[in-house]
Enzyme design. Structure first.
Site, PDB file in Angstrom:
ATOM      1  N   CYS A  61       0.831  -1.308   0.047  1.00 49.34           N
ATOM      2  CA  CYS A  61      -0.037  -0.104   0.093  1.00 49.34           C
ATOM      3  C   CYS A  61       0.941   1.380  -0.157  1.00 49.34           C
ATOM      4  O   CYS A  61       1.741   1.607   1.131  1.00 49.34           O
ATOM      5  CB  CYS A  61      -0.903  -0.011   1.152  1.00 49.34           C
ATOM      6  SG  CYS A  61      -1.750   1.411   1.444  1.00 49.34           S
ATOM      7  N   CYS A 101       0.132   3.801   2.552  1.00 47.76           N
ATOM      8  CA  CYS A 101       0.397   3.392   4.095  1.00 47.76           C
ATOM      9  C   CYS A 101       1.978   3.806   4.243  1.00 47.76           C
ATOM     10  O   CYS A 101       2.145   4.403   5.460  1.00 47.76           O
ATOM     11  CB  CYS A 101       0.297   2.019   4.225  1.00 47.76           C
ATOM     12  SG  CYS A 101      -1.340   1.189   3.856  1.00 47.76           S
TER      13      CYS A 101
END
Length: 210
Positions: free
Chosen positions: A33, A36
């Site tokens: 991600c 993230c």
């Protein structure tokens, strides 16, 4: 400097973390991600500044490696940040929203500072104590008055009346009362009654209570 963010390794580990701190700030992320990775340094900075043992703990959960934990909270988008009090969700921040994350963390830190801190890994163990025993030792049963032998009282009331105690005294009184009530010589009848207390020399003491 070591990180203040605890990587969760199992569902049991997660339960231990949440039970040992008043508030737990959780970063649900995935290694693939991009957002993230962008917000991760901000989360680390907040953890360094606000972590307090027993009050507020920061941890991160890899949703691919810890599917059970992620499934428990219905995580479907990354990153997702949860503010937990115990195991209850108090606030959710979805996405790499640094402002919302900082606001939520500072709010939790303020509340955590007001209450008592939990002892890490605290559990109730050992032998319980009875209230008021002062911890001097194991509790002892409280002795109450002995119950009369009802069977002996009903099967042989005169013999039962020879004993000591309130029940025996009552039975003896009633026995002597009714024995003398219907006799023309009440004193003699009472003395010869089986309810009279037997003396050591074989005599009888009418109605005597020791």
């Amino acid at each position: 400097m070591s990180s203040k963010v605890v990587p969760i390794t199992s569902a049991q580990h997660f339960r231990t973390i949440t039970s040992s701190s008043t508030y737990t700030i959780v970063d649900f992320y995935a290694t693939w991600c991009g957002p993230c990775k962008v917000i991760s340094p901000i989360f680390e900075h907040l953890a360094t500044a606000e972590s307090k043992p027993g009050r507020i703990t920061f941890c991160k959960v890899d949703v691919d490696a810890q599917r059970e934990v992620a499934g428990t909270y219905g995580i479907s988008a990354m990153p997702t940040f949860l503010i937990l009090k115990g195991s209850s969700v108090k606030e959710t921040v979805r996405g790499a929203n640094a402002t919302a994350l900082r606001t939520a963390v500072l709010s939790a830190a303020a509340y955590a500072a007001k209450g008592p801190a939990k002892s890490p890994g605290a559990t109730f163990s050992g032998q319980g104590k009875t209230l008021g025993d002062g911890g001097a030792g194991p509790s002892r049963p409280v002795s109450g008055p002995a119950m009369p032998d009802v069977g002996a009282m009903l099967s042989s009331p005169a013999q039962f009346a020879q004993g000591r105690g309130l029940p025996q005294t009552v039975v003896r009184f009633l026995g002597l009362y009714f024995t003398s009530l219907f006799s023309l010589e009440p004193i003699k009848a009472a003395q010869e009654s089986p309810f009279a207390v037997k003396g050591q020399a074989g005599g009888a003491r009418v109605g005597t209570v020791r």
